[in-house]
Design a protein around this motif. Structure first.
Motif, PDB file in Angstrom:
ATOM      1  N   ARG A  35       0.535  -1.278   0.076  1.00 30.77           N
ATOM      2  CA  ARG A  35      -0.088   0.066  -0.229  1.00 30.77           C
ATOM      3  C   ARG A  35       0.485   1.279   0.332  1.00 30.77           C
ATOM      4  N   LEU A  36       1.713   0.611   1.095  1.00 33.77           N
ATOM      5  CA  LEU A  36       3.161   2.596   0.341  1.00 33.77           C
ATOM      6  C   LEU A  36       4.130   1.858   0.239  1.00 33.77           C
ATOM      7  N   SER A  37       5.157   2.348  -0.608  1.00 36.29           N
ATOM      8  CA  SER A  37       6.184   2.298  -0.560  1.00 36.29           C
ATOM      9  C   SER A  37       7.015   3.553   0.115  1.00 36.29           C
ATOM     10  N   VAL A  38       8.427   2.862   0.809  1.00 38.85           N
ATOM     11  CA  VAL A  38       9.175   3.956   1.073  1.00 38.85           C
ATOM     12  C   VAL A  38      10.580   3.974   0.522  1.00 38.85           C
ATOM     13  N   ILE A  39      11.063   5.489  -0.110  1.00 40.79           N
ATOM     14  CA  ILE A  39      12.335   5.029  -0.531  1.00 40.79           C
ATOM     15  C   ILE A  39      12.991   5.870   0.310  1.00 40.79           C
ATOM     16  N   VAL A  40      14.539   4.483   1.127  1.00 39.25           N
ATOM     17  CA  VAL A  40      15.362   5.594   1.110  1.00 39.25           C
ATOM     18  C   VAL A  40      16.665   5.386   0.716  1.00 39.25           C
ATOM     19  N   PRO A  41      17.131   7.059  -0.139  1.00 35.63           N
ATOM     20  CA  PRO A  41      18.106   7.517  -0.088  1.00 35.63           C
ATOM     21  C   PRO A  41      19.320   7.015   0.329  1.00 35.63           C
ATOM     22  N   THR A  42      20.141   6.418   0.104  1.00 40.87           N
ATOM     23  CA  THR A  42      21.575   5.813   1.140  1.00 40.87           C
ATOM     24  C   THR A  42      23.164   5.932   0.579  1.00 40.87           C
ATOM     25  N   TYR A  43      23.854   7.033   0.868  1.00 40.35           N
ATOM     26  CA  TYR A  43      25.086   6.954   1.026  1.00 40.35           C
ATOM     27  C   TYR A  43      25.588   6.689   2.392  1.00 40.35           C
ATOM     28  N   CYS A  44      26.620   5.996   2.492  1.00 43.08           N
ATOM     29  CA  CYS A  44      27.137   5.667   3.296  1.00 43.08           C
ATOM     30  C   CYS A  44      26.920   5.064   4.624  1.00 43.08           C
ATOM     31  N   GLU A  45      25.271   4.450   4.665  1.00 46.29           N
ATOM     32  CA  GLU A  45      24.753   4.382   5.791  1.00 46.29           C
ATOM     33  C   GLU A  45      24.841   3.572   6.450  1.00 46.29           C
ATOM     34  N   ALA A  46      25.492   2.485   6.304  1.00 44.42           N
ATOM     35  CA  ALA A  46      25.344   1.066   6.682  1.00 44.42           C
ATOM     36  C   ALA A  46      24.849   0.937   8.262  1.00 44.42           C
ATOM     37  N   GLY A  47      25.419   2.044   9.448  1.00 39.97           N
ATOM     38  CA  GLY A  47      25.249   1.897  10.767  1.00 39.97           C
ATOM     39  C   GLY A  47      23.871   2.300  11.273  1.00 39.97           C
ATOM     40  N   ASN A  48      23.124   2.763   9.785  1.00 33.23           N
ATOM     41  CA  ASN A  48      22.158   2.631  10.016  1.00 33.23           C
ATOM     42  C   ASN A  48      20.615   1.950   9.969  1.00 33.23           C
ATOM     43  N   ILE A  49      20.693   1.309   8.820  1.00 27.89           N
ATOM     44  CA  ILE A  49      20.030   0.253   7.834  1.00 27.89           C
ATOM     45  C   ILE A  49      18.915  -0.270   9.202  1.00 27.89           C
ATOM     46  N   GLY A  50      19.783  -0.969   9.953  1.00 29.14           N
ATOM     47  CA  GLY A  50      19.240  -2.307  10.389  1.00 29.14           C
ATOM     48  C   GLY A  50      18.236  -0.976  11.329  1.00 29.14           C
ATOM     49  N   GLY A 110      14.136   5.929  -7.038  1.00 24.17           N
ATOM     50  CA  GLY A 110      13.422   4.655  -6.315  1.00 24.17           C
ATOM     51  C   GLY A 110      11.873   4.364  -6.121  1.00 24.17           C
ATOM     52  N   MET A 111      11.690   5.590  -7.182  1.00 28.67           N
ATOM     53  CA  MET A 111      10.058   6.313  -6.396  1.00 28.67           C
ATOM     54  C   MET A 111       9.875   5.510  -8.127  1.00 28.67           C
ATOM     55  N   LEU A 112      10.628   5.568  -9.591  1.00 26.78           N
ATOM     56  CA  LEU A 112       9.652   4.767 -10.478  1.00 26.78           C
ATOM     57  C   LEU A 112      10.113   3.338 -10.451  1.00 26.78           C
ATOM     58  N   ALA A 113      10.260   3.235  -8.854  1.00 26.71           N
ATOM     59  CA  ALA A 113      10.362   1.354  -9.455  1.00 26.71           C
ATOM     60  C   ALA A 113       9.626   1.289  -8.339  1.00 26.71           C
ATOM     61  N   SER A 114       9.102   1.972  -7.928  1.00 29.26           N
ATOM     62  CA  SER A 114       8.118   1.818  -6.074  1.00 29.26           C
ATOM     63  C   SER A 114       6.427   0.465  -6.995  1.00 29.26           C
ATOM     64  N   GLY A 115       6.459  -0.512  -6.071  1.00 33.28           N
ATOM     65  CA  GLY A 115       5.032  -0.787  -6.430  1.00 33.28           C
ATOM     66  C   GLY A 115       4.263  -0.342  -6.181  1.00 33.28           C
ATOM     67  N   ALA A 116       3.875   0.160  -4.965  1.00 30.19           N
ATOM     68  CA  ALA A 116       2.470   1.195  -4.187  1.00 30.19           C
ATOM     69  C   ALA A 116       2.154   2.750  -5.403  1.00 30.19           C
ATOM     70  N   ASP A 117       1.056   2.665  -5.154  1.00 31.20           N
ATOM     71  CA  ASP A 117       0.391   3.569  -5.378  1.00 31.20           C
ATOM     72  C   ASP A 117       0.870   4.944  -5.202  1.00 31.20           C
ATOM     73  N   ILE A 118       1.187   4.979  -3.962  1.00 29.34           N
ATOM     74  CA  ILE A 118       1.508   5.676  -2.863  1.00 29.34           C
ATOM     75  C   ILE A 118       2.938   5.564  -2.720  1.00 29.34           C
ATOM     76  N   VAL A 119       4.093   6.615  -2.150  1.00 22.26           N
ATOM     77  CA  VAL A 119       4.875   6.506  -2.445  1.00 22.26           C
ATOM     78  C   VAL A 119       5.889   7.509  -0.924  1.00 22.26           C
ATOM     79  N   ALA A 120       6.629   6.923   0.262  1.00 22.62           N
ATOM     80  CA  ALA A 120       6.824   8.188   0.881  1.00 22.62           C
ATOM     81  C   ALA A 120       8.679   8.171   0.575  1.00 22.62           C
ATOM     82  N   VAL A 121       9.124   9.625   0.750  1.00 25.09           N
ATOM     83  CA  VAL A 121      11.100   9.214   0.691  1.00 25.09           C
ATOM     84  C   VAL A 121      11.009   9.986   2.047  1.00 25.09           C
ATOM     85  N   VAL A 122      12.221   8.839   2.851  1.00 21.45           N
ATOM     86  CA  VAL A 122      12.767   9.296   3.919  1.00 21.45           C
ATOM     87  C   VAL A 122      14.074   9.517   4.214  1.00 21.45           C
TER      88      VAL A 122
END
Ligand code: GDD
Ligand code: MN
Length: 392
Positions: A35-50, A110-122
């Motif tokens: 129902r919702l796709s959340v797009i999370v851009p990352t650059y050197c964020e290994a410590g935050n993913i979990g 990321g948004m264009l690859a999302s599966g849902a009709d609504i996308v969030a960016v965080v």
């Protein structure tokens, strides 16, 4: 462009529906879309993913969601962390981009690859308040809103924790400037936290610039008239671990984006940076010319040639550091690029002289002919440089 902006005043509209199967269990229906796709851009964020996935899991309980991490080939192993967490959780998707850098571009893809009709960016660093997501979602699902912005400062004025004073002041200035120039009216057009209808993204995607940090601003400027925007205030938290990738250079991107939008999308933001560098190059040229004449007793022509090389070298390195920093050349590639750049600029100079001469033969105003020639050279140098010197 007309935008209708409303602010979140009543906080009560918490979304209550949960995705339960007919039997009443919480199981997710196989093959059904999120129902919702959340797009999370990352650059050197290994410590935050979990922590990011855990935060989404907690705040989106009862909502079928997916997260798409878009990573620009981070050298710190971010992708590995995402992949290993995704192995046991099919809500977690990953996109790896190679040979490219850029927050806006990553989010667009990321948004264009999302599966849902609504996308969030965080953002991945947990500076944004993911607990807002269900409320943002019900805002859009209510059918009254197309774009919900998580606003770091609004009437309630509380949301400034994660900001330094200098950063806040420049952010405020940028907000005023962009609202003024782009005729938008939102309190935080630079926010990296928002939710939008996928449909709208599909419509405006071709007009969005992949460079820089200012995607929301670009979306607001590119949105068709009548798009309904709503803002919800939240507290901008300090970054969890790692450091910010926003540097002084993004200010330049920002100015480029503003000018590009003002020029009605016809001129890419990068061209303005290129032209700015070229203008500085002219100053360097004149300075080098004067020095060569004064210091040595070179002839004017020799001094001219010397000054041209100084200016071209200066322009090459500045463009490499600023205008084309997402394709930055280093080592041997930089040397090769420099030589190509000399060649490009030489042809550009001929084009300059040719066009100026042509214009001058019709219109003997010296400065009109001069500007026409310089403009021709700028466009030529830009087009050929981006195709050859800094080609992808
Ligand atoms: N894929 C990708 N490529 N991701 C990137 C890149 C990039 O080139 N640069 C940054 N990111 C990711 C970071 O990993 C992080 O998840 C998010 O984008 C935001 O980057 P930060 O480095 O944390 O930015 P910030 O906190 O300083 O900036 C915040 O404020 C800006 C406006 O003032 C963010 O909320 C920005 O989105 C916002 O535009
Ligand atoms: Mn951040």
């Amino acid at each position: 462009m007309v935008l209708m902006v409303t602010s979140e005043l009543e906080a009560g509209s918490q979304n209550s529906d949960t995705e339960t199967s007919p039997s009443g269990s919480r199981s997710v229906i196989a093959n059904s879309r999120p129902r919702l796709s959340v797009i999370v851009p990352t650059y050197c964020e290994a410590g935050n993913i979990g922590a990011m996935i855990a935060a989404l899991d907690a705040s989106l309980a009862g909502i079928r969601w997916e997260v798409i991490f878009v990573d620009d080939d981070s050298p710190d192993g971010t992708m590995k962390v995402i992949r290993s967490l995704g192995e046991s959780d099919n809500r977690v998707r990953a996109m790896r981009r190679v040979g490219r850098r850029g927050l806006a571009g990553a989010v667009i893809e990321g948004m264009l690859a999302s599966g849902a009709d609504i996308v969030a960016v965080v953002d991945a660093d947990l500076q944004h308040d993911e607990k807002l997501l269900p409320r943002m979602l019900s805002e859009i699902e209510s059918g009254q809103t197309d774009l919900v912005i998580g606003t770091r400062y609004s009437q309630s004025g509380e949301a400034r924790e994660g900001f330094s004073t200098a950063r806040r002041l420049s952010s405020e200035l940028a907000t005023r400037l962009s609202n003024l120039l782009l005729r938008t009216n939102v309190s935080d057009p630079m926010s990296g936290f928002f939710m939008i209808r996928r449909e709208l993204v599909d419509t405006i995607a071709p007009n969005l610039s992949p460079g820089g940090f200012k995607l929301l601003l670009d979306i607001l400027a590119s949105a068709p008239a009548g798009v309904r925007v709503r803002e919800i205030p939240y507290v901008f938290r300090p970054r969890r671990v790692g450091k910010s990738k926003l540097d002084g250079l993004v200010i330049a991107d920002f100015v480029g984006l503003l000018l590009s939008k003002l020029a009605g999308n016809w001129v890419p933001p990068r061209f303005f940076l290129f032209a700015l560098v070229g203008t500085l190059g002219l100053v360097v040229h004149l300075f080098a010319l004067r020095s060569a004449i004064v210091v040595t007793d070179a002839s004017f022509n020799t001094a001219q040639i010397f000054a041209s090389f100084v200016a071209m070298t200066f322009n090459f390195f500045l463009n490499n550091a600023l205008t084309f920093r997402d394709r930055r050349l280093s080592g041997f590639q930089a040397l090769k690029g420099l030589l190509i750049f000399y060649a490009v600029c030489s042809v550009g100079a001929l084009a300059n002289i040719g066009v100026a001469d042509l214009v001058y033969s019709h219109d003997t105003t010296w400065w009109r002919a001069g500007i026409a020639g310089a403009l021709m050279a700028a466009v030529f140098n830009y087009a050929v440089s981006s195709a050859f010197t800094w080609r992808r």
